[in-house]
Design a protein around this motif. Structure first.
Motif, PDB file in Angstrom:
ATOM      1  N   GLY A 103       0.741  -1.311   0.072  1.00 36.91           N
ATOM      2  CA  GLY A 103       0.171  -0.017  -0.125  1.00 36.91           C
ATOM      3  C   GLY A 103       0.912   1.208   0.054  1.00 36.91           C
ATOM      4  O   GLY A 103       2.088   1.128   0.318  1.00 36.91           O
ATOM      5  N   GLY A 104       0.136   2.349  -0.194  1.00 42.10           N
ATOM      6  CA  GLY A 104       1.063   3.654  -0.431  1.00 42.10           C
ATOM      7  C   GLY A 104       2.010   3.890  -1.437  1.00 42.10           C
ATOM      8  O   GLY A 104       3.012   4.189  -1.611  1.00 42.10           O
ATOM      9  N   SER A 105       1.624   2.905  -2.530  1.00 43.95           N
ATOM     10  CA  SER A 105       2.593   2.632  -3.504  1.00 43.95           C
ATOM     11  C   SER A 105       2.564   3.805  -4.868  1.00 43.95           C
ATOM     12  O   SER A 105       1.552   4.407  -5.030  1.00 43.95           O
ATOM     13  CB  SER A 105       2.415   1.256  -4.305  1.00 43.95           C
ATOM     14  OG  SER A 105       0.974   1.445  -4.946  1.00 43.95           O
ATOM     15  N   TYR A 154      -6.977   3.892  -7.416  1.00 46.65           N
ATOM     16  CA  TYR A 154      -5.772   4.558  -6.713  1.00 46.65           C
ATOM     17  C   TYR A 154      -4.647   5.080  -7.708  1.00 46.65           C
ATOM     18  O   TYR A 154      -3.970   5.828  -7.568  1.00 46.65           O
ATOM     19  CB  TYR A 154      -4.970   3.460  -5.996  1.00 46.65           C
ATOM     20  CG  TYR A 154      -5.847   2.889  -4.814  1.00 46.65           C
ATOM     21  CD1 TYR A 154      -6.292   3.708  -3.642  1.00 46.65           C
ATOM     22  CD2 TYR A 154      -6.601   1.632  -5.030  1.00 46.65           C
ATOM     23  CE1 TYR A 154      -7.137   2.938  -2.914  1.00 46.65           C
ATOM     24  CE2 TYR A 154      -7.288   1.187  -4.229  1.00 46.65           C
ATOM     25  CZ  TYR A 154      -7.777   1.890  -3.032  1.00 46.65           C
ATOM     26  OH  TYR A 154      -8.531   1.377  -2.087  1.00 46.65           O
ATOM     27  N   LYS A 188      -1.483   8.658  -8.022  1.00 50.46           N
ATOM     28  CA  LYS A 188      -0.173   8.396  -8.355  1.00 50.46           C
ATOM     29  C   LYS A 188       0.232   9.134  -9.552  1.00 50.46           C
ATOM     30  O   LYS A 188       1.532   9.301  -9.845  1.00 50.46           O
ATOM     31  CB  LYS A 188      -0.111   6.794  -8.603  1.00 50.46           C
ATOM     32  CG  LYS A 188      -0.250   6.128  -7.310  1.00 50.46           C
ATOM     33  CD  LYS A 188      -0.193   4.563  -7.551  1.00 50.46           C
ATOM     34  CE  LYS A 188      -1.079   3.895  -6.627  1.00 50.46           C
ATOM     35  NZ  LYS A 188      -1.124   2.544  -6.585  1.00 50.46           N
ATOM     36  N   ALA A 203      -2.102  -1.854  -4.082  1.00 49.93           N
ATOM     37  CA  ALA A 203      -0.704  -1.247  -4.371  1.00 49.93           C
ATOM     38  C   ALA A 203      -0.642  -1.565  -5.823  1.00 49.93           C
ATOM     39  O   ALA A 203       0.398  -2.112  -6.270  1.00 49.93           O
ATOM     40  CB  ALA A 203       0.383  -2.196  -3.443  1.00 49.93           C
TER      41      ALA A 203
END
Ligand SMILES: O=C(O)[C@H](O)CO
Length: 449
Positions: free
Chosen positions: A153-155, A246, A250, A297
């Motif tokens: 996660g947090g990728s 997501y 990014k 992710a």
């Protein structure tokens, strides 16, 4: 007999690690209970959600597991999401439940969004190669490790684990042909040797996995149990999948200012993951696309299931198992938890919710939470939504009007003070209950004489 008190907070994002938050709460507890003997348990927690910046690794889930289990960190040089060499580390500890030597690798440590500046954020060009290098280092150098926990996660990536697999030695084939070539189903294919990101995957028409190189790896990984701790349940592809949900966070709006162009990038990302999934089904007989968490992710969740045979677990369950939380909650008199912000998402698998659920299982009626902001949580609680935790009450730590900056800077002191106040209220209720119990006991004695 001592009062059993458990403090089990998450990290307070952007200001305090879970360990520091737990220490602040512990100070509040110790100051408050002067009249009673206490047995206090401080258990810093995490939910698999990555909390790397601004402290570096050491404040995320790996830190929690390593600190609680007296493990160690191993330094390693790997690539960041765009291929630069960086210093990273992963942890190793011995599991308290079955003594298995366990490694914990946070993918965001090397492949996280925090590693990039605004202009570098482009999921078409980022790769999980560094995460694969960390796994490879661990497998090759830590012979006694028989379990690897991958916190994802947090990728910064959306490559379905393409980079990770490539770093592990899996070869991909593409057309049209280059120097070295192989034939698959009569088609001439070349070994892919570019930077393993979605852009390259699409541009080079990657369409096949070299099964022989995959089998070599499978043998190597056979004895290791891979567990993925993840914070979300999205499928791999489609409107709820990795790319559409997501992807936007990014992709820098500085790089791609037009919304319509950004939408096209998301479409291409989704189509790369769709082709990957097709390749997995066709060649490896694995269909993971609908499994919850496959889209975590940037599809690394799916990649881990396919390449590493990984099992998905909720980050909270994993951390609670490896920190002994459940054991500590048994017979607890007072349970306190906390998190930087509590809102309507708190009740879907976040630390305070997990603590409240587990505490309820062990007969603790009310859990108290301290938090930087619970405005949305309180609003939620007063609504008719029945999903709200009925056994958790949240208290904001601010002791007067203050801006976010002040609240972040004073977080440790504010958490300590709010914990102190909650304990004092609990103590008052507890003394009056003791008094009532004493009077009831005396009355019973008189009645029975
Ligand atoms: O990395 C990501 O894509 C999000 O944190 C969801 O897992």
């Amino acid at each position: 007999m001592a009062l059993k008190i458990v403090v089990a907070p998450n990290a307070f994002k952007e200001c305090l690690s879970a360990a520091k938050a737990a220490n602040a709460m512990l100070r509040g507890v110790q100051k408050a209970f002067t009249k009673y003997k206490i047995e206090a348990h401080a258990i810093p927690l995490g939910d698999g959600e990555i909390f790397v910046a601004p402290f570096g690794l050491g404040d995320g889930t790996a830190e929690v597991l390593i600190t609680t289990n007296h493990g160690k960190f191993v330094p390693v040089t790997v690539q960041d999401p765009i291929g630069r060499d960086i210093s990273c580390k992963y942890g190793i500890f011995q599991s308290r439940s079955d003594n298995v030597e366990t490694a914990v690798i946070e993918m965001a440590e090397c492949s996280g969004l925090w590693r990039l500046n605004e202009k570098e954020k482009n999921p078409m060009k980022t790769s999980t190669y560094g995460t694969g290098q960390m796994i490879l280092h661990c497998v090759e150098h830590q012979k006694s490790v028989k379990r690897v926990i991958l916190c994802i996660g947090g990728s910064a990536t959306n490559d379905g684990g393409f980079g990770m697999a490539n770093a592990l030695g899996i070869q991909f084939l593409h057309s049209p042909f280059e120097k070295e070539s192989n034939t698959t189903n009569g088609k001439l294919l070349s070994i892919f040797n570019g930077f393993p990101c979605p852009e390259q995957f699409l541009q080079k028409n990657v369409s096949s996995i070299d099964i022989s190189s995959f089998q070599k790896l499978q043998q190597k990984l056979h004895d290791i149990e891979f567990i993925v701790a993840c914070d979300v349940k999205n499928p791999l592809i489609g409107s709820y999948g990795a790319s559409y949900v997501y992807g936007p966070q990014k992709l820098s709006t500085l790089l791609v200012p037009e919304k319509s162009d950004r939408d096209k990038v998301l479409e291409r990302l989704d189509s790369a993951l769709t082709s990957m999934n097709h390749m997995w089904k066709l060649q490896l007989s694995k269909d993971v696309s609908e499994i919850p968490g496959a889209g975590a992710a940037g599809g690394l969740g799916g990649g881990c299931m396919v390449y590493l045979n990984a099992q998905m677990r909720s980050g909270f369950d994993l951390v609670s198992e490896h920190t002994g939380l459940e054991e500590s909650l048994k017979n607890a008199d007072l349970v306190l938890t906390g998190e930087g912000r509590m809102d309507s998402s708190t009740d879907s698998g976040k630390v305070p919710h997990g603590v409240a659920e587990l505490a309820k299982k062990h007969g603790v009626d009310v859990v108290f939470a301290v938090t930087g902001n619970c405005k949305k949580y309180s609003t939620y609680s007063s609504s008719t939504d029945e999903k709200h935790d009925p056994n958790m009450v949240a208290f904001a730590i601010a002791d007067g009007p203050m801006d976010l900056q002040e609240s972040l800077e004073r977080s440790s002191e504010l958490i300590e003070n709010e914990t102190f106040r909650i304990c004092k209220v609990f103590e008052a209720g507890f003394s009056s209950k003791l008094k009532k119990d004493f009077i009831a006991q005396q009355n019973n004695k008189i009645m029975s004489q």
